[in-house]
Design a protein around this motif. Structure first.
Motif, PDB file in Angstrom:
ATOM      1  N   ILE A  21       0.833  -1.201   0.000  1.00  0.00           N
ATOM      2  CA  ILE A  21       0.000   0.000   0.000  1.00  0.00           C
ATOM      3  C   ILE A  21       0.869   1.253   0.000  1.00  0.00           C
ATOM      4  CG2 ILE A  21      -1.645   1.314   1.400  1.00  0.00           C
ATOM      5  CD1 ILE A  21      -2.855  -1.421   2.197  1.00  0.00           C
ATOM      6  N   ALA A  22       1.944   1.247   0.790  1.00  0.00           N
ATOM      7  CA  ALA A  22       2.838   2.411   0.814  1.00  0.00           C
ATOM      8  C   ALA A  22       3.491   2.621  -0.551  1.00  0.00           C
ATOM      9  CB  ALA A  22       3.905   2.230   1.886  1.00  0.00           C
ATOM     10  N   GLY A  23       3.865   1.533  -1.222  1.00  0.00           N
ATOM     11  CA  GLY A  23       4.446   1.659  -2.553  1.00  0.00           C
ATOM     12  C   GLY A  23       3.456   2.200  -3.561  1.00  0.00           C
ATOM     13  N   THR A  24       2.211   1.793  -3.445  1.00  0.00           N
ATOM     14  CA  THR A  24       1.175   2.281  -4.354  1.00  0.00           C
ATOM     15  C   THR A  24       0.885   3.758  -4.084  1.00  0.00           C
ATOM     16  OG1 THR A  24       0.202   0.070  -4.421  1.00  0.00           O
ATOM     17  CG2 THR A  24      -1.169   1.881  -5.161  1.00  0.00           C
ATOM     18  N   LEU A  25       0.791   4.137  -2.820  1.00  0.00           N
ATOM     19  CA  LEU A  25       0.519   5.533  -2.480  1.00  0.00           C
ATOM     20  C   LEU A  25       1.681   6.457  -2.852  1.00  0.00           C
ATOM     21  CD1 LEU A  25      -1.213   5.173   0.991  1.00  0.00           C
ATOM     22  CD2 LEU A  25      -2.277   5.737  -1.195  1.00  0.00           C
ATOM     23  N   ARG A  26       2.886   5.927  -2.800  1.00  0.00           N
ATOM     24  CA  ARG A  26       4.048   6.737  -3.136  1.00  0.00           C
ATOM     25  C   ARG A  26       4.018   7.181  -4.596  1.00  0.00           C
ATOM     26  NH1 ARG A  26       8.469   3.228  -2.134  1.00  0.00           N
ATOM     27  NH2 ARG A  26       7.879   2.388  -4.133  1.00  0.00           N
ATOM     28  N   THR A  30       2.465  11.042  -9.165  1.00  0.00           N
ATOM     29  CA  THR A  30       2.970  11.060 -10.538  1.00  0.00           C
ATOM     30  C   THR A  30       1.972  10.503 -11.545  1.00  0.00           C
ATOM     31  OG1 THR A  30       4.022   8.900 -10.258  1.00  0.00           O
ATOM     32  CG2 THR A  30       5.335  10.844  -9.703  1.00  0.00           C
ATOM     33  N   GLN A  31       0.855   9.967 -11.070  1.00  0.00           N
ATOM     34  CA  GLN A  31      -0.124   9.346 -11.967  1.00  0.00           C
ATOM     35  C   GLN A  31      -1.277  10.298 -12.244  1.00  0.00           C
ATOM     36  OE1 GLN A  31      -1.345   5.731 -10.122  1.00  0.00           O
ATOM     37  NE2 GLN A  31       0.713   4.921  -9.986  1.00  0.00           N
ATOM     38  N   THR A  32      -1.912  10.073 -13.362  1.00  0.00           N
ATOM     39  CA  THR A  32      -3.099  10.854 -13.682  1.00  0.00           C
ATOM     40  C   THR A  32      -4.269  10.337 -12.852  1.00  0.00           C
ATOM     41  OG1 THR A  32      -3.676   9.369 -15.493  1.00  0.00           O
ATOM     42  CG2 THR A  32      -2.293  11.276 -16.032  1.00  0.00           C
ATOM     43  N   PRO A  33      -5.246  11.173 -12.544  1.00  0.00           N
ATOM     44  CA  PRO A  33      -6.374  10.737 -11.715  1.00  0.00           C
ATOM     45  C   PRO A  33      -7.159   9.573 -12.314  1.00  0.00           C
ATOM     46  CG  PRO A  33      -6.321  13.120 -11.837  1.00  0.00           C
ATOM     47  CD  PRO A  33      -5.288  12.613 -12.796  1.00  0.00           C
ATOM     48  N   GLY A  34      -7.144   9.430 -13.621  1.00  0.00           N
ATOM     49  CA  GLY A  34      -7.896   8.343 -14.239  1.00  0.00           C
ATOM     50  C   GLY A  34      -7.290   6.968 -14.012  1.00  0.00           C
ATOM     51  N   THR A  35      -6.010   6.885 -13.686  1.00  0.00           N
ATOM     52  CA  THR A  35      -5.362   5.583 -13.499  1.00  0.00           C
ATOM     53  C   THR A  35      -5.351   5.117 -12.049  1.00  0.00           C
ATOM     54  OG1 THR A  35      -3.197   6.618 -13.258  1.00  0.00           O
ATOM     55  CG2 THR A  35      -3.851   5.947 -15.480  1.00  0.00           C
ATOM     56  N   ILE A  36      -5.795   5.960 -11.108  1.00  0.00           N
ATOM     57  CA  ILE A  36      -5.770   5.586  -9.699  1.00  0.00           C
ATOM     58  C   ILE A  36      -6.686   4.394  -9.428  1.00  0.00           C
ATOM     59  CG2 ILE A  36      -6.375   6.352  -7.368  1.00  0.00           C
ATOM     60  CD1 ILE A  36      -5.285   9.092  -8.130  1.00  0.00           C
ATOM     61  N   GLN A  38      -7.531   2.082 -11.512  1.00  0.00           N
ATOM     62  CA  GLN A  38      -6.886   0.902 -12.105  1.00  0.00           C
ATOM     63  C   GLN A  38      -5.789   0.379 -11.185  1.00  0.00           C
ATOM     64  OE1 GLN A  38      -4.989   1.685 -15.822  1.00  0.00           O
ATOM     65  NE2 GLN A  38      -4.305  -0.427 -16.099  1.00  0.00           N
ATOM     66  N   ARG A  39      -5.025   1.268 -10.571  1.00  0.00           N
ATOM     67  CA  ARG A  39      -3.955   0.844  -9.649  1.00  0.00           C
ATOM     68  C   ARG A  39      -4.540   0.172  -8.403  1.00  0.00           C
ATOM     69  NH1 ARG A  39      -0.313   0.826 -13.329  1.00  0.00           N
ATOM     70  NH2 ARG A  39       0.231   2.876 -14.098  1.00  0.00           N
ATOM     71  N   LEU A  40      -5.666   0.693  -7.907  1.00  0.00           N
ATOM     72  CA  LEU A  40      -6.319   0.059  -6.760  1.00  0.00           C
ATOM     73  C   LEU A  40      -6.824  -1.338  -7.105  1.00  0.00           C
ATOM     74  CD1 LEU A  40      -8.311   3.011  -5.173  1.00  0.00           C
ATOM     75  CD2 LEU A  40      -6.365   1.797  -4.205  1.00  0.00           C
ATOM     76  N   MET A  41      -7.357  -1.491  -8.306  1.00  0.00           N
ATOM     77  CA  MET A  41      -7.829  -2.815  -8.737  1.00  0.00           C
ATOM     78  C   MET A  41      -6.649  -3.788  -8.860  1.00  0.00           C
ATOM     79  SD  MET A  41     -11.033  -2.499  -8.776  1.00  0.00           S
ATOM     80  CE  MET A  41     -11.629  -3.880  -9.681  1.00  0.00           C
ATOM     81  N   GLU A  42      -5.506  -3.313  -9.328  1.00  0.00           N
ATOM     82  CA  GLU A  42      -4.323  -4.171  -9.416  1.00  0.00           C
ATOM     83  C   GLU A  42      -3.847  -4.579  -8.019  1.00  0.00           C
ATOM     84  OE1 GLU A  42      -1.395  -2.003 -11.589  1.00  0.00           O
ATOM     85  OE2 GLU A  42      -2.462  -2.175 -13.497  1.00  0.00           O
TER      86      GLU A  42
END
Length: 81
Positions: A21-26, A30-36, A38-42
């Motif tokens: 979770i810390a790695g994902t939040l870090r 740098t990511q666009t709001p539309g990919t957040i 998708q990252r949570l689903m991954e």
């Protein structure tokens, strides 16, 4: 995450989940709001890798061990009177 895997929450490894979770939040700034999303689903898809094996059954009962005395006891207490 545990509900998705139909496992009790105690089986999830807190340490590895915290690292993931810390790695994902870090990387979020740098990511666009539309990919957040998708990252949570991954991250939820990776949750099965963070599960601990089921606990074993106990083969022995729990007991309280007697506390050792720091001073030796007298064997014959009647000699005190």
């Amino acid at each position: 995450m545990a509900e998705d895997l139909k496992a009790p929450p105690q089986r999830s490894s807190f340490q590895w989940l915290a690292i993931a979770i810390a790695g994902t939040l870090r990387d979020y700034p740098t990511q666009t709001p539309g990919t957040i999303l998708q990252r949570l689903m991954e991250l939820r898809a990776q949750a099965r890798h963070f599960m601990l094996p089921p606990r074993r059954e106990r083969h022995y009962p729990r007991v309280v061990k007697p506390r050792s005395d720091t001073y030796p006891r007298k064997k014959n207490a009647s000699q005190l009177n």
